[in-house]
Design a protein around this motif. Structure first.
Motif, mmCIF file in Angstrom:
data_model
loop_
_atom_site.group_PDB
_atom_site.id
_atom_site.type_symbol
_atom_site.label_atom_id
_atom_site.label_comp_id
_atom_site.label_asym_id
_atom_site.label_seq_id
_atom_site.Cartn_x
_atom_site.Cartn_y
_atom_site.Cartn_z
ATOM 1 N N UNK A 1 30.614 39.272 -54.921
ATOM 2 C CA UNK A 1 29.303 38.662 -54.669
ATOM 3 C C UNK A 1 29.112 37.320 -55.377
ATOM 4 N N UNK A 2 29.599 37.204 -56.623
ATOM 5 C CA UNK A 2 29.437 35.940 -57.359
ATOM 6 C C UNK A 2 30.147 34.800 -56.633
ATOM 7 N N UNK A 3 31.368 35.065 -56.137
ATOM 8 C CA UNK A 3 32.107 34.016 -55.447
ATOM 9 C C UNK A 3 31.501 33.724 -54.075
ATOM 10 N N UNK A 4 30.852 34.734 -53.494
ATOM 11 C CA UNK A 4 30.152 34.486 -52.227
ATOM 12 C C UNK A 4 28.951 33.577 -52.462
ATOM 13 N N UNK A 5 28.260 33.788 -53.595
ATOM 14 C CA UNK A 5 27.126 32.913 -53.937
ATOM 15 C C UNK A 5 27.623 31.485 -54.123
ATOM 16 N N UNK A 6 28.744 31.381 -54.832
ATOM 17 C CA UNK A 6 29.355 30.080 -55.091
ATOM 18 C C UNK A 6 29.693 29.378 -53.771
ATOM 19 N N UNK A 7 30.247 30.156 -52.857
ATOM 20 C CA UNK A 7 30.670 29.623 -51.566
ATOM 21 C C UNK A 7 29.448 29.148 -50.768
ATOM 22 N N UNK A 8 28.395 29.979 -50.780
ATOM 23 C CA UNK A 8 27.188 29.621 -50.044
ATOM 24 C C UNK A 8 26.551 28.366 -50.642
ATOM 25 N N UNK A 9 26.569 28.274 -51.981
ATOM 26 C CA UNK A 9 25.980 27.116 -52.656
ATOM 27 C C UNK A 9 26.764 25.850 -52.298
ATOM 28 N N UNK A 10 28.091 25.963 -52.300
ATOM 29 C CA UNK A 10 28.928 24.804 -51.959
ATOM 30 C C UNK A 10 28.649 24.342 -50.527
ATOM 31 N N UNK A 11 28.545 25.334 -49.622
ATOM 32 C CA UNK A 11 28.260 25.010 -48.218
ATOM 33 C C UNK A 11 26.943 24.264 -48.096
ATOM 34 N N UNK A 12 25.942 24.712 -48.842
ATOM 35 C CA UNK A 12 24.608 24.102 -48.779
ATOM 36 C C UNK A 12 24.658 22.660 -49.273
ATOM 37 N N UNK A 13 25.390 22.437 -50.374
ATOM 38 C CA UNK A 13 25.497 21.076 -50.921
ATOM 39 C C UNK A 13 26.182 20.158 -49.916
ATOM 40 N N UNK A 14 27.262 20.669 -49.320
ATOM 41 C CA UNK A 14 27.994 19.849 -48.335
ATOM 42 C C UNK A 14 27.132 19.563 -47.119
ATOM 43 N N UNK A 15 26.391 20.568 -46.686
ATOM 44 C CA UNK A 15 25.532 20.414 -45.511
ATOM 45 C C UNK A 15 24.442 19.370 -45.766
ATOM 46 N N UNK A 16 23.895 19.387 -46.964
ATOM 47 C CA UNK A 16 22.858 18.421 -47.330
ATOM 48 C C UNK A 16 23.401 16.996 -47.338
ATOM 49 N N UNK A 17 24.675 16.870 -47.789
ATOM 50 C CA UNK A 17 25.290 15.548 -47.875
ATOM 51 C C UNK A 17 25.483 14.935 -46.495
ATOM 52 N N UNK A 18 25.788 15.793 -45.505
ATOM 53 C CA UNK A 18 26.056 15.263 -44.173
ATOM 54 C C UNK A 18 24.800 15.127 -43.324
ATOM 55 N N UNK A 19 23.862 16.082 -43.452
ATOM 56 C CA UNK A 19 22.638 15.970 -42.650
ATOM 57 C C UNK A 19 21.427 16.298 -43.515
ATOM 58 N N UNK A 20 20.924 15.309 -44.252
ATOM 59 C CA UNK A 20 19.797 15.590 -45.144
ATOM 60 C C UNK A 20 18.520 15.938 -44.378
ATOM 61 N N UNK A 21 17.897 17.025 -44.818
ATOM 62 C CA UNK A 21 16.631 17.436 -44.187
ATOM 63 C C UNK A 21 15.487 16.706 -44.885
#
Lengths: 256, 183
Positions: free
Chosen positions: A236-256
């Motif tokens: 679960x901890x690494x899944x949280x890490x993965x989700x957080x990384x995805x969110x950061x990358x997503x924000x960088x490419x398409x900022x809401x």
């Protein structure tokens, strides 16, 4: 809604409620061992015995008895208390080493049993045969890896032939639900050992942090939930890490 | 605004300091006392439903995404995990601690711990319920000192994005007067 009386106090509960639920809703304490709200009522431990004086007189196991309009429930009349105390004495005689049973009995004023002590080979017995582990495995998990074996004095819980179970998915719900802690389970490295069931289940290693997490027999979940296929073995901890990384990358490419 | 579509907690990593205040606020909000001192005095265990993680040099809090077709709700064998129109939550009384929800949550947002449920010690699943019973809304959002956390409604986010796009278009028109007049 159904109106009934518990120890002289009026209670209103939804249709289909059990007497035990109504008694607890009224704020009255009743001991139970085999009852779990997530499973069907079973009525094995006989600790929740109460007397119903209307619409008929009956001594019933409240966990398995449905409420009726105008029902009158008494939990403290001698008839009910005697039935509960007898059940506690039997339990105390079977499992004198169990802290849970001793505490439960002491609360009702029972410290000794008229039925003596168990034979020496069973002196440290903790299982009260409440069936919660058997029921959770069959009813909820659907694995049915364990069941009751033997009759009468020989009755106990185990896997078929007391060998490694192929049906066990290693979830550990049996050990968690056991009211007296009779089921011994431990994680040793990449193995989850269910000592009581003579069963060992392999745990997957989290590819990122190396912790042992997902039991191998749970791999069927991957097919049921295709969305988790590529993060299956992650803890679960690494899944949280993965989700957080995805969110950061997503924000960088398409900022809401 | 359609508030029926479920909200979720959005984190702005640029504002997050990694101070863990949200974790404390979460743990405290789910106790009987509702605050840390009260919970400690009552001997109540504190469990957070969110967790601050570090990705490279960035810190941010993670919690349940309130999936609409939630895998945890689908896998739960006793119906302890349930979904309403706007959120998913767990009824710990029904939980059997089988950890199937933990195994299928893509965001690692569920954990199992021993707690007191209806007067009894038992192991049960914990997850973010958006503090639905709390009048002030999610405690983490309220407690965040830098306002990195916010409760967002999908329709609201879409509305804002459309507004921003429209404004951008108007600005472009403004800067190219001849383009506008040639229409």
């Amino acid at each position: 809604m159904i109106n009934l009386t518990v120890n002289g106090q009026p209670v209103t509960v939804p249709d289909g409620t059990t007497v035990l639920q109504a008694v607890r809703a009224a704020g009255v304490e009743l001991p139970t061992l085999c009852y779990h709200e997530g499973l069907a009522p079973y009525g094995a431990c006989r600790l929740c015995m109460v007397v119903i004086t209307a619409p008929r007189h009956a001594l019933v196991a409240s966990c398995a008895y449905p409420v009726e309009e105008g029902m009158v429930v008494e939990t403290n009349v001698p008839e009910a208390a005697t039935a509960r105390h007898l059940a506690l004495e039997f339990l105390l005689s079977r499992c004198p080493q169990s802290d849970v049973i001793r505490e439960m009995a002491a609360k009702e004023g029972i410290t000794t049993s008229r039925f003596g002590a168990p034979p020496p080979e069973r002196a440290d017995e903790l299982c009260v045969l409440c069936g919660l582990c058997v029921r959770v495995c069959r009813e909820a998990i659907g694995a049915a890896a364990i069941s009751f074996i033997g009759r009468g004095m020989e009755r106990r819980v185990g896997t078929p032939f007391d060998v490694q179970s192929d049906a066990c998915i290693g979830c550990g719900a049996c050990a968690e639900i056991c009211p007296t802690g009779a089921i011994k389970m431990e994680d040793q490295g990449n193995k989850r050992i269910l000592h009581t069931w003579h069963t060992t289940v392999e745990l997957h290693t989290c590819p990122q942090c190396g912790r042992f997490f997902v039991p191998e027999p749970m791999s069927f979940l991957k097919e049921m939930f295709p969305e988790i296929e590529d993060l299956w073995a992650l803890c679960p901890e690494c899944r949280q890490q993965r989700a957080a990384r995805q969110w950061i990358e997503q924000r960088a490419t398409s900022p809401v | 605004m359609n508030k029926l579509e479920g909200p979720f907690i959005l984190v702005n990593p640029e504002r997050c300091l990694g101070c863990h205040t949200c974790e404390l606020a979460c743990a405290a909000a789910h106790t009987t006392a509702g605050n840390i001192i009260g919970a400690v005095l009552a001997g109540e265990k504190l469990y957070r439903r969110n967790r601050v993680v570090q990705v490279d040099s960035v810190k941010l809090s993670t919690q349940c995404r309130q999936c609409e077709d939630a895998p945890c709700v689908r896998v739960c064998p006793t119906g302890a995990l349930y979904r309403t129109e706007t959120y998913t939550a767990v009824d710990q009384r029904l939980c059997i601690a089988c950890r199937l929800c933990m195994m299928v949550c893509p965001f690692g947002a569920i954990h199992v711990a021993t707690t007191e449920v209806a007067g009894r010690e038992k192991a049960a699943a914990f997850k973010c319920d958006l503090c639905v019973d709390r009048p002030g809304g999610p405690a983490c959002v309220e407690a965040c000192p830098t306002k990195a956390l916010s409760l967002k409604y999908p329709t609201e986010v879409i509305h804002q994005a459309t507004q921003a796009a429209a404004r951008q278009f108007l600005d472009a028109l403004e800067s190219q007067k001849q383009l506008a007049s040639s229409q």
